[in-house]
Design a protein around this motif. Structure first.
Motif, PDB file in Angstrom:
ATOM      1  N   UNK A  91       0.819  -1.215   0.000  1.00  0.00           N
ATOM      2  CA  UNK A  91       0.000   0.000   0.000  1.00  0.00           C
ATOM      3  C   UNK A  91       0.857   1.272   0.000  1.00  0.00           C
ATOM      4  N   UNK A  92       1.964   1.325   0.748  1.00  0.00           N
ATOM      5  CA  UNK A  92       2.807   2.520   0.651  1.00  0.00           C
ATOM      6  C   UNK A  92       3.376   2.740  -0.753  1.00  0.00           C
ATOM      7  N   UNK A 117     -13.006   0.881  -2.403  1.00  0.00           N
ATOM      8  CA  UNK A 117     -12.682  -0.407  -1.797  1.00  0.00           C
ATOM      9  C   UNK A 117     -11.184  -0.473  -1.468  1.00  0.00           C
ATOM     10  N   UNK A 118     -10.446  -1.455  -2.011  1.00  0.00           N
ATOM     11  CA  UNK A 118      -9.001  -1.511  -1.769  1.00  0.00           C
ATOM     12  C   UNK A 118      -8.319  -0.227  -2.233  1.00  0.00           C
ATOM     13  N   UNK A 143     -13.175   0.675   4.151  1.00  0.00           N
ATOM     14  CA  UNK A 143     -13.264   0.732   5.599  1.00  0.00           C
ATOM     15  C   UNK A 143     -11.973   1.098   6.280  1.00  0.00           C
ATOM     16  N   UNK A 144     -11.959   1.025   7.611  1.00  0.00           N
ATOM     17  CA  UNK A 144     -10.799   1.458   8.393  1.00  0.00           C
ATOM     18  C   UNK A 144      -9.661   0.447   8.446  1.00  0.00           C
ATOM     19  N   UNK A 145      -9.990  -0.839   8.281  1.00  0.00           N
ATOM     20  CA  UNK A 145      -8.982  -1.890   8.424  1.00  0.00           C
ATOM     21  C   UNK A 145      -9.314  -3.011   7.426  1.00  0.00           C
ATOM     22  N   UNK A 209      -3.776  -9.920  -0.186  1.00  0.00           N
ATOM     23  CA  UNK A 209      -3.233 -10.157   1.149  1.00  0.00           C
ATOM     24  C   UNK A 209      -3.366  -8.915   2.025  1.00  0.00           C
ATOM     25  N   UNK A 210      -3.147  -7.746   1.428  1.00  0.00           N
ATOM     26  CA  UNK A 210      -3.229  -6.509   2.212  1.00  0.00           C
ATOM     27  C   UNK A 210      -4.659  -6.146   2.584  1.00  0.00           C
TER      28      UNK A 210
END
Length: 296
Positions: A91-92, A117-118, A143-145, A209-210
């Protein structure tokens, strides 16, 4: 899995390749059919198995508000190639791509950022890392997580099957049957097959996976002074609506529930979604200009 409402590009929308220091990204670039560009641009980031085409139904309406609107394929998605290095799909790393895209698209102006979404988790990284000043940020069906429920189960199976059997297997044994059961038209079925098989298998498994393990960064996002909108479908089956509403409260963000929509309001209720985005963007710009004039 969401499907575009149609594949023919509407007036004012053209395919583009956007060159950035991070690489070249495939995009759909929407401009006003009539009138001029007089407002700040917007960048739209798709979800895990999606692409820029998921925004086709909203692009013309968004552009007609007087702005350039760009939907992209992330690195490794559909028409944007990606390497076999898993680190390229963290993600980074993907957030750095969003930063680079926003800086090129903005050309010095702030950019409205939307992540679906993702794509919302990726876009959140770009907002938090502080490299780019965004005009606003919208989390759409995000969402948050980590994602939950049926989509979490499907995401885990997708990741495992891609690793063990490959994309062709996933198409024939999972996604094609789902599409046929949903009476997806033949031309969209062909597009969905082409899109999946063009994805980077490494990218798809790393992204999955993330989305299954992402930690909560809401408190960090709250520290960033950017107008934020949390927009989701009434029947979202990814992150539960109540979870997204709680996230909006924690962020002290505006919250918009799209009636009748599920996980992809941009596809399932495009006019309602586009109207909400335009209203939010215009308000964010007005607030910025009012604040600036008060300071001066």
């Amino acid at each position: 899995m969401s499907t575009p409402r149609f594949l023919d590009l509407p007036p004012g929308v053209t395919p583009q390749k956007i060159e950035t220091p991070q690489g070249t990204f495939a995009a759909l670039d929407a401009r006003p059919v009539s009138g001029v560009i007089e407002r700040w641009p917007a960048l739209l980031v798709p979800g895990l198995t999606g692409s820029k085409e998921d925004f086709i139904a909203v692009l013309m309406t968004l552009a007609q508000s007087g702005r350039r609107v760009v939907a992209v394929d992330l690195r490794g998605q559909y028409e944007t190639p990606g390497p076999d290095d898993p680190a390229a799909y963290s993600c980074p790393a993907l957030g750095a791509d969003v930063d680079a895209l926003a800086q090129v698209i903005g050309g010095g102006d702030p950019v409205h950022l939307v992540g679906h979404s993702f794509g919302g988790l990726v876009a959140r990284e770009a907002v938090i890392d502080g490299r780019t000043h965004f005009a606003s940020f919208t989390l759409m069906g995000s969402g948050p997580a980590a994602i939950e429920g049926r989509r979490a189960v499907n995401g885990k199976k997708l990741m495992e099957e891609v690793r063990e059997f490959g994309l062709e297997h996933v198409w024939h044994h999972r996604l094609e049957p789902e599409a046929l059961a949903g009476d997806v038209p033949d031309e969209i079925l062909a597009f969905l097959r082409k899109r999946l098989l063009t994805n980077s298998p490494t990218g798809l498994t790393c992204m999955a996976q993330q989305v299954l393990s992402m930690h909560d960064r809401t408190d960090e996002l709250r520290q960033i002074e950017v107008p934020t909108l949390v927009l989701y479908g009434e029947h979202d089956d990814g992150w539960p609506p109540e979870m997204q509403a709680e996230m909006a409260a924690r962020l002290e963000a505006e919250c918009m529930v799209v009636p009748g929509a599920v996980h992809s309001p941009n596809v399932e209720a495009p006019e309602t979604t586009a109207a909400a985005l335009v209203r939010f963007w215009n308000a964010a710009e007005k607030h910025y200009l009012d604040t600036r004039s008060n300071v001066m």
